[in-house]
Design a protein around this motif. Structure first.
Motif, PDB file in Angstrom:
ATOM      1  N   GLU A   1     -15.205  34.041   7.437  1.00 45.70           N
ATOM      2  CA  GLU A   1     -14.752  33.100   6.431  1.00 45.70           C
ATOM      3  C   GLU A   1     -13.747  33.683   5.450  1.00 45.70           C
ATOM      4  OE1 GLU A   1     -18.049  31.337   4.437  1.00 45.70           O
ATOM      5  OE2 GLU A   1     -19.184  31.098   6.269  1.00 45.70           O
ATOM      6  N   ASN A   2     -13.510  34.983   5.479  1.00 39.02           N
ATOM      7  CA  ASN A   2     -12.659  35.646   4.493  1.00 39.02           C
ATOM      8  C   ASN A   2     -13.145  35.328   3.077  1.00 39.02           C
ATOM      9  OD1 ASN A   2     -10.620  37.410   3.889  1.00 39.02           O
ATOM     10  ND2 ASN A   2      -9.066  35.841   3.752  1.00 39.02           N
ATOM     11  N   THR A   3     -14.452  35.307   2.914  1.00 35.15           N
ATOM     12  CA  THR A   3     -15.096  34.909   1.669  1.00 35.15           C
ATOM     13  C   THR A   3     -16.186  35.916   1.313  1.00 35.15           C
ATOM     14  OG1 THR A   3     -14.708  32.586   2.160  1.00 35.15           O
ATOM     15  CG2 THR A   3     -16.460  33.067   0.604  1.00 35.15           C
ATOM     16  N   LEU A   4     -16.238  36.301   0.034  1.00 38.06           N
ATOM     17  CA  LEU A   4     -17.335  37.146  -0.423  1.00 38.06           C
ATOM     18  C   LEU A   4     -18.610  36.322  -0.492  1.00 38.06           C
ATOM     19  CD1 LEU A   4     -15.790  39.106  -3.429  1.00 38.06           C
ATOM     20  CD2 LEU A   4     -16.248  39.966  -1.139  1.00 38.06           C
ATOM     21  N   VAL A   5     -19.716  36.889  -0.052  1.00 34.73           N
ATOM     22  CA  VAL A   5     -21.012  36.242  -0.189  1.00 34.73           C
ATOM     23  C   VAL A   5     -21.719  36.945  -1.345  1.00 34.73           C
ATOM     24  CG1 VAL A   5     -23.197  35.669   0.912  1.00 34.73           C
ATOM     25  CG2 VAL A   5     -21.087  35.724   2.271  1.00 34.73           C
ATOM     26  N   VAL A   6     -21.879  36.222  -2.453  1.00 42.16           N
ATOM     27  CA  VAL A   6     -22.430  36.777  -3.686  1.00 42.16           C
ATOM     28  C   VAL A   6     -23.880  36.335  -3.814  1.00 42.16           C
ATOM     29  CG1 VAL A   6     -22.209  36.862  -6.200  1.00 42.16           C
ATOM     30  CG2 VAL A   6     -20.153  36.683  -4.767  1.00 42.16           C
ATOM     31  N   ILE A   7     -24.789  37.302  -3.810  1.00 41.20           N
ATOM     32  CA  ILE A   7     -26.213  36.988  -3.908  1.00 41.20           C
ATOM     33  C   ILE A   7     -26.674  37.171  -5.349  1.00 41.20           C
ATOM     34  CG2 ILE A   7     -26.982  39.317  -3.287  1.00 41.20           C
ATOM     35  CD1 ILE A   7     -29.261  37.878  -1.709  1.00 41.20           C
ATOM     36  N   THR A   8     -27.544  36.275  -5.798  1.00 41.66           N
ATOM     37  CA  THR A   8     -28.059  36.346  -7.157  1.00 41.66           C
ATOM     38  C   THR A   8     -29.490  35.818  -7.189  1.00 41.66           C
ATOM     39  OG1 THR A   8     -27.643  35.763  -9.475  1.00 41.66           O
ATOM     40  CG2 THR A   8     -27.189  34.061  -7.817  1.00 41.66           C
ATOM     41  N   THR A   9     -30.191  36.186  -8.231  1.00 45.20           N
ATOM     42  CA  THR A   9     -31.492  35.581  -8.498  1.00 45.20           C
ATOM     43  C   THR A   9     -31.312  34.571  -9.622  1.00 45.20           C
ATOM     44  OG1 THR A   9     -32.079  37.243 -10.155  1.00 45.20           O
ATOM     45  CG2 THR A   9     -32.756  37.681  -7.877  1.00 45.20           C
ATOM     46  N   LEU A  10     -32.217  33.619  -9.719  1.00 46.06           N
ATOM     47  CA  LEU A  10     -32.179  32.655 -10.812  1.00 46.06           C
ATOM     48  C   LEU A  10     -32.835  33.293 -12.031  1.00 46.06           C
ATOM     49  CD1 LEU A  10     -33.080  29.386  -8.877  1.00 46.06           C
ATOM     50  CD2 LEU A  10     -30.821  30.194  -9.599  1.00 46.06           C
ATOM     51  N   THR A  11     -31.997  33.834 -12.914  1.00 45.16           N
ATOM     52  CA  THR A  11     -32.455  34.548 -14.094  1.00 45.16           C
ATOM     53  C   THR A  11     -31.596  34.139 -15.284  1.00 45.16           C
ATOM     54  OG1 THR A  11     -33.002  36.438 -12.678  1.00 45.16           O
ATOM     55  CG2 THR A  11     -32.945  36.838 -15.039  1.00 45.16           C
ATOM     56  N   GLU A  12     -32.204  33.435 -16.250  1.00 45.61           N
ATOM     57  CA  GLU A  12     -31.462  33.021 -17.451  1.00 45.61           C
ATOM     58  C   GLU A  12     -31.070  34.253 -18.256  1.00 45.61           C
ATOM     59  OE1 GLU A  12     -33.046  29.859 -19.834  1.00 45.61           O
ATOM     60  OE2 GLU A  12     -34.100  29.010 -18.113  1.00 45.61           O
ATOM     61  N   PRO A  13     -29.905  34.301 -18.847  1.00 41.53           N
ATOM     62  CA  PRO A  13     -28.806  33.341 -18.849  1.00 41.53           C
ATOM     63  C   PRO A  13     -27.743  33.656 -17.793  1.00 41.53           C
ATOM     64  CG  PRO A  13     -28.345  34.992 -20.485  1.00 41.53           C
ATOM     65  CD  PRO A  13     -29.670  35.375 -19.826  1.00 41.53           C
ATOM     66  N   PHE A  14     -28.073  34.506 -16.837  1.00 41.92           N
ATOM     67  CA  PHE A  14     -27.079  34.999 -15.875  1.00 41.92           C
ATOM     68  C   PHE A  14     -26.785  34.014 -14.753  1.00 41.92           C
ATOM     69  CE2 PHE A  14     -29.328  38.561 -17.794  1.00 41.92           C
ATOM     70  CZ  PHE A  14     -28.268  39.140 -18.478  1.00 41.92           C
ATOM     71  N   ALA A  15     -27.825  33.413 -14.183  1.00 40.49           N
ATOM     72  CA  ALA A  15     -27.647  32.441 -13.103  1.00 40.49           C
ATOM     73  C   ALA A  15     -28.776  31.425 -13.181  1.00 40.49           C
ATOM     74  CB  ALA A  15     -27.640  33.130 -11.747  1.00 40.49           C
ATOM     75  N   MET A  16     -28.390  30.151 -13.350  1.00 41.80           N
ATOM     76  CA  MET A  16     -29.376  29.085 -13.505  1.00 41.80           C
ATOM     77  C   MET A  16     -28.905  27.876 -12.710  1.00 41.80           C
ATOM     78  SD  MET A  16     -29.532  29.480 -17.634  1.00 41.80           S
ATOM     79  CE  MET A  16     -27.751  29.424 -17.688  1.00 41.80           C
ATOM     80  N   LEU A  17     -29.861  27.065 -12.261  1.00 43.62           N
ATOM     81  CA  LEU A  17     -29.495  25.811 -11.623  1.00 43.62           C
ATOM     82  C   LEU A  17     -28.972  24.852 -12.684  1.00 43.62           C
ATOM     83  CD1 LEU A  17     -32.480  25.291  -9.161  1.00 43.62           C
ATOM     84  CD2 LEU A  17     -30.121  25.891  -8.579  1.00 43.62           C
ATOM     85  N   LYS A  18     -27.852  24.197 -12.400  1.00 41.82           N
ATOM     86  CA  LYS A  18     -27.292  23.210 -13.327  1.00 41.82           C
ATOM     87  C   LYS A  18     -28.183  21.982 -13.363  1.00 41.82           C
ATOM     88  CE  LYS A  18     -22.341  24.084 -12.838  1.00 41.82           C
ATOM     89  NZ  LYS A  18     -21.084  23.511 -12.310  1.00 41.82           N
ATOM     90  N   GLN A  19     -28.328  21.418 -14.538  1.00 37.28           N
ATOM     91  CA  GLN A  19     -29.038  20.151 -14.707  1.00 37.28           C
ATOM     92  C   GLN A  19     -28.027  19.035 -14.491  1.00 37.28           C
ATOM     93  OE1 GLN A  19     -32.394  20.004 -15.263  1.00 37.28           O
ATOM     94  NE2 GLN A  19     -32.297  22.220 -14.986  1.00 37.28           N
ATOM     95  N   SER A  20     -28.303  18.138 -13.555  1.00 37.74           N
ATOM     96  CA  SER A  20     -27.366  17.068 -13.259  1.00 37.74           C
ATOM     97  C   SER A  20     -28.115  15.860 -12.717  1.00 37.74           C
ATOM     98  CB  SER A  20     -26.339  17.538 -12.230  1.00 37.74           C
ATOM     99  OG  SER A  20     -25.477  16.495 -11.859  1.00 37.74           O
ATOM    100  N   SER A  21     -27.596  14.681 -13.007  1.00 37.98           N
ATOM    101  CA  SER A  21     -28.198  13.457 -12.472  1.00 37.98           C
ATOM    102  C   SER A  21     -27.805  13.230 -11.018  1.00 37.98           C
ATOM    103  CB  SER A  21     -27.790  12.251 -13.314  1.00 37.98           C
ATOM    104  OG  SER A  21     -26.381  12.119 -13.309  1.00 37.98           O
ATOM    105  N   LYS A  22     -26.766  13.918 -10.559  1.00 40.61           N
ATOM    106  CA  LYS A  22     -26.368  13.803  -9.158  1.00 40.61           C
ATOM    107  C   LYS A  22     -26.670  15.116  -8.423  1.00 40.61           C
ATOM    108  CE  LYS A  22     -21.587  15.027 -10.115  1.00 40.61           C
ATOM    109  NZ  LYS A  22     -20.195  14.672  -9.973  1.00 40.61           N
ATOM    110  N   GLU A  23     -26.782  15.033  -7.126  1.00 35.47           N
ATOM    111  CA  GLU A  23     -27.090  16.220  -6.326  1.00 35.47           C
ATOM    112  C   GLU A  23     -25.867  17.120  -6.239  1.00 35.47           C
ATOM    113  OE1 GLU A  23     -28.572  17.477  -1.867  1.00 35.47           O
ATOM    114  OE2 GLU A  23     -28.640  15.379  -2.473  1.00 35.47           O
ATOM    115  N   LEU A  24     -26.042  18.369  -6.620  1.00 31.50           N
ATOM    116  CA  LEU A  24     -24.960  19.346  -6.567  1.00 31.50           C
ATOM    117  C   LEU A  24     -25.142  20.239  -5.350  1.00 31.50           C
ATOM    118  CD1 LEU A  24     -24.910  20.343 -10.342  1.00 31.50           C
ATOM    119  CD2 LEU A  24     -23.416  18.711  -9.180  1.00 31.50           C
ATOM    120  N   THR A  25     -24.043  20.666  -4.762  1.00 32.31           N
ATOM    121  CA  THR A  25     -24.105  21.526  -3.575  1.00 32.31           C
ATOM    122  C   THR A  25     -23.197  22.729  -3.762  1.00 32.31           C
ATOM    123  OG1 THR A  25     -22.319  20.311  -2.503  1.00 32.31           O
ATOM    124  CG2 THR A  25     -24.578  19.561  -2.054  1.00 32.31           C
TER     125      THR A  25
END
Length: 134
Positions: A52-76
């Protein structure tokens, strides 16, 4: 990894400096720095995912560094996440001209070594096994 920590009279962090490391077979090597004066200075090349010529960046869900966005619609995809680390990788991608795909480490394991099999699990294992780039 951050450098010296300093705060202004309002309690905001200033004089931010980051050290960028690369894990190699012979150990950890400093390959670059980022600071407010010089911005990003990297002395190593980044290897991309061949397909893909793309970096695959792995993270854990840890505030405030990486969190799921709150949204009324489904985000991908990358749109699902927000936080300091997510903003940082986005800025680096714009400055250095690379694409990336965020990957969540679902069990939040950074990595432990199996001294019998001489392997790692978690995020470190994924990087060593080339499942993720960084």
């Amino acid at each position: 990894m951050t450098g010296q920590i300093a705060f202004d009279d309002k309690g905001q962090r200033n004089s931010l400096g980051l050290h960028i490391f690369e894990l190699r077979e012979d150990g950890i090597v400093t390959i670059g720095v980022w600071n407010e004066s010089y911005r990003l200075n990297v002395a190593s090349t980044i290897e991309f995912d061949d397909e893909e010529n793309t970096l695959v960046v792995i993270t854990t869900l840890t505030e405030p560094f990486a969190m799921l966005k709150q949204s009324s619609k489904e985000l991908t995809g990358n749109d699902r996440l927000e936080g300091f680390a997510i903003d940082l990788i986005e800025e680096l991608s714009l400055m250095c001209g690379f694409d990336y795909r965020l990957r969540i480490q679902t069990d939040n394991r950074i990595g432990n070594t199996d001294s019998v099999r001489l392997t790692w699990d978690g995020m470190i294992g994924d990087i060593l096994d080339y499942v993720s780039t960084i």
